[in-house]
Structure formats: structure tokens, C-alpha cells
Design an enzyme around this catalytic site. Structure first.
Site, PDB file in Angstrom:
ATOM      1  N   CYS A   1      18.845  23.507   1.335  1.00  0.00           N
ATOM      2  CA  CYS A   1      19.343  24.456   2.393  1.00  0.00           C
ATOM      3  C   CYS A   1      21.141  23.991   2.483  1.00  0.00           C
ATOM      4  O   CYS A   1      21.136  22.950   2.906  1.00  0.00           O
ATOM      5  CB  CYS A   1      18.951  24.375   3.630  1.00  0.00           C
ATOM      6  SG  CYS A   1      19.582  25.231   5.204  1.00  0.00           S
TER       7      CYS A   1
ATOM      8  N   ASN B   1      23.656  25.491   4.259  1.00  0.00           N
ATOM      9  CA  ASN B   1      24.091  25.260   5.630  1.00  0.00           C
ATOM     10  C   ASN B   1      23.758  24.021   6.297  1.00  0.00           C
ATOM     11  O   ASN B   1      24.222  23.295   6.989  1.00  0.00           O
ATOM     12  CB  ASN B   1      23.925  26.656   6.585  1.00  0.00           C
ATOM     13  CG  ASN B   1      24.954  27.785   6.238  1.00  0.00           C
ATOM     14  OD1 ASN B   1      25.925  27.564   5.944  1.00  0.00           O
ATOM     15  ND2 ASN B   1      24.063  28.743   6.274  1.00  0.00           N
TER      16      ASN B   1
ATOM     17  N   GLU C   1      16.274  35.695   4.172  1.00  0.00           N
ATOM     18  CA  GLU C   1      15.787  34.561   3.635  1.00  0.00           C
ATOM     19  C   GLU C   1      14.437  34.335   3.651  1.00  0.00           C
ATOM     20  O   GLU C   1      13.689  34.680   4.465  1.00  0.00           O
ATOM     21  CB  GLU C   1      16.551  33.382   4.648  1.00  0.00           C
ATOM     22  CG  GLU C   1      17.705  32.950   4.380  1.00  0.00           C
ATOM     23  CD  GLU C   1      18.347  31.603   4.802  1.00  0.00           C
ATOM     24  OE1 GLU C   1      17.457  30.898   5.077  1.00  0.00           O
ATOM     25  OE2 GLU C   1      19.289  31.569   5.296  1.00  0.00           O
TER      26      GLU C   1
ATOM     27  N   CYS D   1      23.794  32.092   4.789  1.00  0.00           N
ATOM     28  CA  CYS D   1      23.204  31.240   4.010  1.00  0.00           C
ATOM     29  C   CYS D   1      23.978  30.613   2.737  1.00  0.00           C
ATOM     30  O   CYS D   1      24.783  31.186   1.949  1.00  0.00           O
ATOM     31  CB  CYS D   1      22.045  32.230   3.020  1.00  0.00           C
ATOM     32  SG  CYS D   1      20.957  31.355   1.877  1.00  0.00           S
ATOM     33  N   GLY D   2      23.890  29.359   2.978  1.00  0.00           N
ATOM     34  CA  GLY D   2      24.893  28.380   2.213  1.00  0.00           C
ATOM     35  C   GLY D   2      24.310  28.448   0.602  1.00  0.00           C
ATOM     36  O   GLY D   2      25.111  28.872  -0.143  1.00  0.00           O
ATOM     37  N   THR D   3      23.289  28.265   0.294  1.00  0.00           N
ATOM     38  CA  THR D   3      22.803  28.491  -0.981  1.00  0.00           C
ATOM     39  C   THR D   3      22.853  29.756  -1.625  1.00  0.00           C
ATOM     40  O   THR D   3      23.182  30.184  -2.835  1.00  0.00           O
ATOM     41  CB  THR D   3      21.331  28.003  -1.220  1.00  0.00           C
ATOM     42  OG1 THR D   3      20.620  28.417  -0.398  1.00  0.00           O
ATOM     43  CG2 THR D   3      21.167  26.668  -1.096  1.00  0.00           C
TER      44      THR D   3
HETATM   45  N1  LIG Z   1      15.097  30.158   3.543  1.00  0.00           N
HETATM   46  C1  LIG Z   1      15.712  29.309   2.447  1.00  0.00           C
HETATM   47  C2  LIG Z   1      16.133  27.735   2.665  1.00  0.00           C
HETATM   48  C3  LIG Z   1      17.288  27.855   3.821  1.00  0.00           C
HETATM   49  C4  LIG Z   1      18.431  28.435   2.836  1.00  0.00           C
HETATM   50  C5  LIG Z   1      19.709  28.654   3.704  1.00  0.00           C
HETATM   51  N2  LIG Z   1      19.579  28.638   5.282  1.00  0.00           N
HETATM   52  C6  LIG Z   1      20.952  28.066   3.357  1.00  0.00           C
HETATM   53  O1  LIG Z   1      21.755  27.639   4.017  1.00  0.00           O
HETATM   54  O2  LIG Z   1      20.904  27.702   1.896  1.00  0.00           O
HETATM   55  C7  LIG Z   1      14.657  28.822   1.291  1.00  0.00           C
HETATM   56  O3  LIG Z   1      13.460  29.404   1.619  1.00  0.00           O
HETATM   57  O4  LIG Z   1      15.066  28.734   0.074  1.00  0.00           O
END
Ligand SMILES: N[C@H](CCC[C@H](N)C(=O)O)C(=O)O
Length: 269
Positions: A70, A72, A196, A205-207
Site C-alpha cells: 500500500c 499511501n 480499489e 491510491c499510491g501504488t
Molecule cells: N486496495 C489495495 C491496497 C491498498 C493500496 C492503496 N491504498 C495504495 O495507497 O497503494 C489492494 O488491495 O491491493
């Protein structure tokens, strides 16, 4: 009672707890993330200090699922560790997707930080198409430790939600679910809406922002030696690629601290 801190990265919010993941069940995650009956958040970050400049972060999505990574969340975890554990400005955050190096500096406002994270390499898959209600969405699969599908089209909120639900309802292309990013060029930025896995629509969403930049460079929509500014509903993330790594620069904000009962009656089975 359990102590927690509430953090967010551009509105993608997390309950941060200094506890081992073994003590947590999906039911407990869902209960504390409930925005009416619990504290309310997109997810939970469980942190453990693993040395002078190293910590472990286990992520849970709001639905109780455990994603690999994740973006963020890494920024919030690094800021928490520096603030609450007095750790330094350069930290390694270990996650289920492996280590991520972080550089933390004070932010503009009290309780805010700027964090630069080496997010690892993006792994780009074969382009494919997702059919939803007669609409065909061409997507670029990008693995940032967690799965993403980047679509260069913004079809409107209803179709974003329908596509996100369809892609995460056992779709054969996405055996473990997927985070969807819908992107359109806006001047020198890239407007992005995110659905997400395990959460639904989030403000950032950071990724996902890293996946968008990787898809942009892969399609030749911008030269790889130029930063990509991803404009999410909650704000902007600047993404660069250096020595085969994707770097994400953005804020982390502490909102409040609190306590939460060790067991809640509304924890479903
Ligand atoms: N929901 C995403 C995880 C959180 C990713 C997102 N909050 C970020 O900032 O990268 C997943 O199941 O892969």
C-alpha cells in the site's frame, strides 16, 4: 483498550496500530474500519519496529483482505515511526511485497510529513480488455507488488464502480482481484479515478499512481526520464523512475489518536 493513530495520504485513510498482525482477524478489521460503528478508514496498518531504521507494515483493506502493499500506507507508516518511535529520516518499511526505502521530511503543517518512497520496479503485463455492460475497457496490467489495471479512459462514476465490482467478483482475468485506475490527460497532469480492491472508490491510491506512471511510460505517452504528476481526487502524487525503481513523493498526515476496545460486539463472524 488499544491505542491507535489515524493517518491519511491524500485522503486515503488508515488506522495505524503498533501491534502484530497475528492478533487481528478480518472481522476485527471490518469492525474498526466501519465508518458508522467503528473508527472508520479505508484500511488498517499494523506496525512493528524491526531495528533502528527498519519497521514491518502489514496492511488490511477495509473488507478485511490483506494486500501485499500500500503506497499511501507506506508513507503513513514511515511518518508514524518517525513521530511516535522517534526513528530517523531514512527508514526501510518491510511489507508482504518486500522492503521499501523511505526518506521522510517535515511537512508544511503540524502533524504532516513529505515522504519519498522507492516503490520497486513496475511489472507490466500483456494488454487486455475488460467487458462491462457492453463497454470494452482496454487495460494495461501493472504489478506494483499488488495488482493494478490501468485504463486510459474516464467513463463516468457509474461505469467506474461497475467495472470495479465486475473485476473483483471472481473475474477470470483477476483471480486475486485488482485495483482499477481510470486515467485521462489533463494538461501536463494525468487525472485518475481509482476503484480499489477490498475498498471501492478511494480518494487516492499510491501504488495506483505508480501503476499509472508505469503504463504512461510503457505506452510512450511521456518520456521515461520525465516525472509524471498523477492528479487523484485527494491530491497529486509525483512519480519518477530512477535506476529501474519507481519513486513516489507525497504527503502523510496525522489526524488524531484514540483508544479502541480490544473486542467489539459488532465484530461480525
Ligand atoms: N486496495 C489495495 C491496497 C491498498 C493500496 C492503496 N491504498 C495504495 O495507497 O497503494 C489492494 O488491495 O491491493
Amino acid at each position: 483498550m488499544m491505542d491507535f493513530a489515524k493517518f491519511h495520504g491524500l485522503g486515503n485513510d488508515f488506522i495505524v496500530v503498533a501491534q502484530r498482525a497475528e492478533a487481528w482477524t478480518p472481522a476485527r478489521v471490518r469492525a474498526i474500519c466501519d465508518r458508522h460503528l467503528g473508527v472508520g478508514a479505508d484500511g488498517v496498518l499494523l506496525l512493528e519496529q524491526w531495528g533502528e531504521d527498519r519497521l514491518r507494515m502489514i496492511v488490511f483493506n477495509q473488507d478485511g483482505s490483506r494486500p501485499q502493499m500500500c503506497g499511501n500506507g507506506v508513507r503513513c507508516a514511515a511518518a508514524y515511526a518517525q513521530h511516535h518511535w522517534d526513528m530517523g529520516g531514512r527508514l526501510i518499511v518491510e511489507s508482504d511485497a518486500g522492503p521499501r526505502a523511505c526518506e521522510i521530511t517535515p511537512g508544511e503543517h503540524p502533524g504532516s510529513w513529505e515522504v519519498n518512497v522507492a516503490m520497486g520496479p513496475a511489472r507490466i503485463g500483456e494488454r487486455h480488455a475488460l467487458e462491462v455492460e457492453g463497454h470494452t475497457f482496454a487495460y494495461t496490467p501493472v504489478d506494483m507488488g499488488n495488482p493494478h489495471a490501468v485504463i486510459f479512459n474516464f467513463p463516468g462514476d457509474r461505469l467506474v464502480d461497475l467495472a470495479g465490482e465486475a473485476a473483483n467478483a471472481g473475474h477470470p482475468d483477476f483471480a486475486e482481484g485488482v485495483n482499477l485506475e481510470f486515467v485521462e490527460a489533463r494538461g501536463d497532469e494525468w487525472r485518475t479515478s481509482v476503484y480499489e480492491r477490498g475498498v471501492g472508490r478511494t480518494r487516492a491510491c499510491g501504488t495506483g499512481a505508480c501503476a499509472v506512471a508505469a503504463a504512461i511510460w510503457d505506452r510512450g505517452l511521456a518520456p521515461p526520464d520525465t516525472p509524471v504528476v498523477v492528479a487523484l481526487p485527494g491530491g497529486r502524487l509525483t512519480i519518477e523512475t530512477r535506476q529501474g525503481q519507481i519513486w513516489m513523493q507525497g504527503p502523510a498526515q496525522k489526524v488524531f489518536t484514540g483508544t479502541y476496545p480490544n473486542l467489539r460486539s459488532n465484530e461480525d463472524a
